[in-house]
Design an enzyme around this catalytic site. Structure first.
Site, mmCIF file in Angstrom:
data_model
loop_
_atom_site.group_PDB
_atom_site.id
_atom_site.type_symbol
_atom_site.label_atom_id
_atom_site.label_comp_id
_atom_site.label_asym_id
_atom_site.label_seq_id
_atom_site.Cartn_x
_atom_site.Cartn_y
_atom_site.Cartn_z
ATOM 1 N N ASP A 23 0.817 -1.222 0.000
ATOM 2 C CA ASP A 23 0.000 0.000 0.000
ATOM 3 C C ASP A 23 0.848 1.267 0.000
ATOM 4 O O ASP A 23 0.411 2.299 0.511
ATOM 5 C CB ASP A 23 -0.961 0.038 1.208
ATOM 6 C CG ASP A 23 -1.785 -1.215 1.322
ATOM 7 O OD1 ASP A 23 -2.258 -1.687 0.275
ATOM 8 O OD2 ASP A 23 -1.957 -1.722 2.445
ATOM 9 N N LYS A 47 2.274 2.434 -4.944
ATOM 10 C CA LYS A 47 3.052 2.045 -6.128
ATOM 11 C C LYS A 47 2.253 2.253 -7.401
ATOM 12 O O LYS A 47 2.806 2.601 -8.431
ATOM 13 C CB LYS A 47 3.419 0.556 -6.069
ATOM 14 C CG LYS A 47 4.340 0.174 -4.950
ATOM 15 C CD LYS A 47 4.626 -1.313 -4.966
ATOM 16 C CE LYS A 47 3.462 -2.199 -4.535
ATOM 17 N NZ LYS A 47 3.022 -2.030 -3.146
ATOM 18 N N GLY A 90 -4.001 -4.608 -4.462
ATOM 19 C CA GLY A 90 -4.967 -3.582 -4.857
ATOM 20 C C GLY A 90 -4.223 -2.320 -5.216
ATOM 21 O O GLY A 90 -3.813 -1.570 -4.349
ATOM 22 N N HIS A 91 -3.963 -2.117 -6.513
ATOM 23 C CA HIS A 91 -3.223 -0.934 -6.954
ATOM 24 C C HIS A 91 -4.206 0.131 -7.418
ATOM 25 O O HIS A 91 -4.878 -0.036 -8.422
ATOM 26 C CB HIS A 91 -2.277 -1.299 -8.099
ATOM 27 C CG HIS A 91 -1.122 -2.123 -7.644
ATOM 28 N ND1 HIS A 91 -0.186 -2.653 -8.487
ATOM 29 C CD2 HIS A 91 -0.750 -2.485 -6.401
ATOM 30 C CE1 HIS A 91 0.713 -3.310 -7.784
ATOM 31 N NE2 HIS A 91 0.377 -3.239 -6.515
ATOM 32 N N GLN A 124 2.197 -6.026 -2.936
ATOM 33 C CA GLN A 124 2.506 -6.053 -1.505
ATOM 34 C C GLN A 124 3.828 -5.293 -1.276
ATOM 35 O O GLN A 124 4.113 -4.370 -2.013
ATOM 36 C CB GLN A 124 2.567 -7.474 -0.957
ATOM 37 C CG GLN A 124 1.208 -8.165 -0.883
ATOM 38 C CD GLN A 124 0.784 -8.792 -2.196
ATOM 39 O OE1 GLN A 124 1.557 -9.445 -2.853
ATOM 40 N NE2 GLN A 124 -0.456 -8.597 -2.588
HETATM 41 P P1 IMP Z 1 -2.547 -12.696 2.196
HETATM 42 O O1 IMP Z 1 -1.595 -12.129 1.197
HETATM 43 O O2 IMP Z 1 -3.985 -12.465 1.853
HETATM 44 O O3 IMP Z 1 -2.224 -14.128 2.538
HETATM 45 O O4 IMP Z 1 -2.328 -11.886 3.596
HETATM 46 C C1 IMP Z 1 -1.124 -11.967 4.340
HETATM 47 C C2 IMP Z 1 -0.739 -10.605 4.911
HETATM 48 O O5 IMP Z 1 -0.370 -9.742 3.843
HETATM 49 C C3 IMP Z 1 -1.878 -9.898 5.652
HETATM 50 O O6 IMP Z 1 -1.321 -9.134 6.698
HETATM 51 C C4 IMP Z 1 -2.445 -8.970 4.584
HETATM 52 O O7 IMP Z 1 -3.125 -7.871 5.146
HETATM 53 C C5 IMP Z 1 -1.183 -8.566 3.866
HETATM 54 N N1 IMP Z 1 -1.410 -8.160 2.484
HETATM 55 C C6 IMP Z 1 -1.690 -8.953 1.432
HETATM 56 N N2 IMP Z 1 -1.825 -8.217 0.313
HETATM 57 C C7 IMP Z 1 -1.610 -6.942 0.652
HETATM 58 C C8 IMP Z 1 -1.575 -5.706 -0.106
HETATM 59 O O8 IMP Z 1 -1.750 -5.662 -1.326
HETATM 60 N N3 IMP Z 1 -1.313 -4.599 0.632
HETATM 61 C C9 IMP Z 1 -1.056 -4.628 1.953
HETATM 62 N N4 IMP Z 1 -1.080 -5.741 2.676
HETATM 63 C C10 IMP Z 1 -1.340 -6.890 2.034
#
Ligand code: IMP
Length: 407
Positions: free
Chosen positions: A13, A16, A40-41, A219
């Site tokens: 977040d 990017k 989520g971009h 991420q």
């Molecule tokens: P998962 O990727 O859904 O397995 O989540 C694992 C961890 O990564 C959790 O803390 C999510 O909130 C975090 N996370 C996954 N995708 C994103 C993203 O695009 N932005 C921020 N945090 C993320």
């Protein structure tokens, strides 16, 4: 081939999306290399916010080829929905504009179901990412090319039995029955046939034409499975090693851009040394509109953490830095920055003077208030990295771009 890599330096977040979008305008291809619908971009185009989840940000530029590399996991129905939803903005995304590696692992409704059942301790996005990568590593995954290459029936049956067994082992209610998800899933997989193919081959073609490739991370570094704040991480390699293995071929990474917010945020659980749990943190959340682009969850907020960014530089070899959401700090009497860590791992802060003049509409660094310029210089000096861009508002235009972003 010369390529540009752009990665989040914090917990995702970082904003990017907007910088990737700027870069993509001058690229021939943009590749995603890890993750899936958990990303989520957000990009603001002509005042309208577009959120991309699985699609590379190059889809907003008609000349760009968009590649979903073999290191990604793909939710077929969600990807088709995303393509449909974007059609009014970007037009048709046929094979000339989109290529999904035949080696991507597919996220099924059973992965999503299991993630929702089990992901609470980590605070996952519930998009089935962890269970899908778990199956991949267990050599029990479903790859797009495999399902397109033969009757998917037996593999889906094995997948169903695997999750029924998991449900029993974890004392969960039974997973969704096959007739509730398999017909729609098979249809979605079949609909991806025209865009399925060989991503490394497509990169070679771009190279042969003298084109430029952008590697778009999702991420952030601190969510990397190996180098992040384990176990509070995502299930993929979000860092430079993941970039190369996730596209499946060698490219020369000339520009290695790290993106960080001018403060810090995190969604989900896990350590966050500079977190603000008081009213100031709430104020930052409100001013920065810090709610997850994928799940809508409120993000935890805190101060910029330079030791953490130094670690991200070490892991990824960043040679340029982009700082985003600088405008959110406007109006604070003091801007805090963690500059070191004490013996117990707690942050040690340096306080810098704040600024009050709004930053909106400024396009050059020398137009920024003096205290704001001093803050940027401080970060650059401490990280020993040049700033390639600074974002001062959500719109494409609200960005101060330095020459180093391009050269
Ligand atoms: P998962 O990727 O859904 O397995 O989540 C694992 C961890 O990564 C959790 O803390 C999510 O909130 C975090 N996370 C996954 N995708 C994103 C993203 O695009 N932005 C921020 N945090 C993320």
């Amino acid at each position: 081939m010369p390529a540009t890599m752009i990665l989040g330096a914090q917990w995702g977040d970082e904003g990017k999306g907007k910088i990737v979008d700027l870069l993509a305008a001058r690229m021939d291809a943009v590749a995603r290399f890890q993750g899936g619908a958990n990303a989520g971009h957000s990009v603001v185009v002509d005042g309208r916010t577009v959120v991309l989840h699985q699609l590379p940000s190059g889809v907003l530029h008609p000349h760009c080829r968009n590649l979903i590399g073999p290191g990604c996991v793909t939710d077929p129905a969600a990807l088709l929905r995303e393509i449909d939803d974007l059609r009014p903005v970007v037009g048709d995304l046929g094979p000339t504009r989109l290529l999904v590696s035949a080696n991507v692992h597919l996220v099924t409704p059973l992965h999503r179901w299991f993630d929702v059942m089990q992901g609470e301790a980590i605070g996952t996005t519930g998009r089935g990412i962890g269970p899908c990568y778990t199956d991949k590593v267990a050599r029990a995954g479903l790859r797009l090319g495999d399902l397109l290459g033969s009757d998917p029936g037996p593999r889906l049956q094995e997948h169903q039995e695997r999750f029924e067994a998991l449900a029993r082992a974890f004392r969960l209610p039974p997973p969704p029955a096959p007739e509730r998800w398999q017909p729609a899933f098979r249809e979605a997989v079949a609909a991806l046939r025209p865009v399925a193919g060989d991503v490394a081959g497509a990169i070679r073609e771009v190279d042969q034409r003298g084109g430029h490739l952008l590697l778009e991370g999702a991420q952030g570094t601190m969510l990397d499975l190996d180098h992040g704040t384990y176990p509070y991480v995502t299930s993929s390699s979000t860092t430079v090693g993941g970039a190369l293995s996730g596209i499946g071929c060698w490219v020369e990474l000339d520009r290695r851009i790290g993106v960080a917010k001018a403060y810090a945020t995190r969604v989900g659980n896990g350590p966050f040394p500079t977190e603000l749990t008081d009213a100031l943190g709430e104020e930052q959340r409100r001013r920065g509109r810090e709610y997850g682009a994928t799940t809508g969850r409120p993000r935890r907020c805190g101060w910029l953490d330079l030791p953490l960014l130094r670690q991200a530089c070490l892991v990824n070899g960043f040679n340029r830095l982009v700082l985003t959401k600088l405008d959110v700090l406007t109006g604070l009497p003091t801007v805090r920055v963690a500059t070191a860590t004490d013996a117990d791992g707690r942050p040690i802060y340096t306080d810098l003077p704040g600024w009050t003049d709004p930053l909106a509409g400024l396009t050059r660094r020398d137009q920024l208030p003096a205290a704001c310029r001093a803050f940027l210089a401080f970060v650059e000096e401490r990280l020993e990295l040049p700033l390639a861009a600074v974002s001062v508002g959500p719109d494409r235009q609200e960005t101060i771009v330095e020459e180093t972003l391009w050269h």
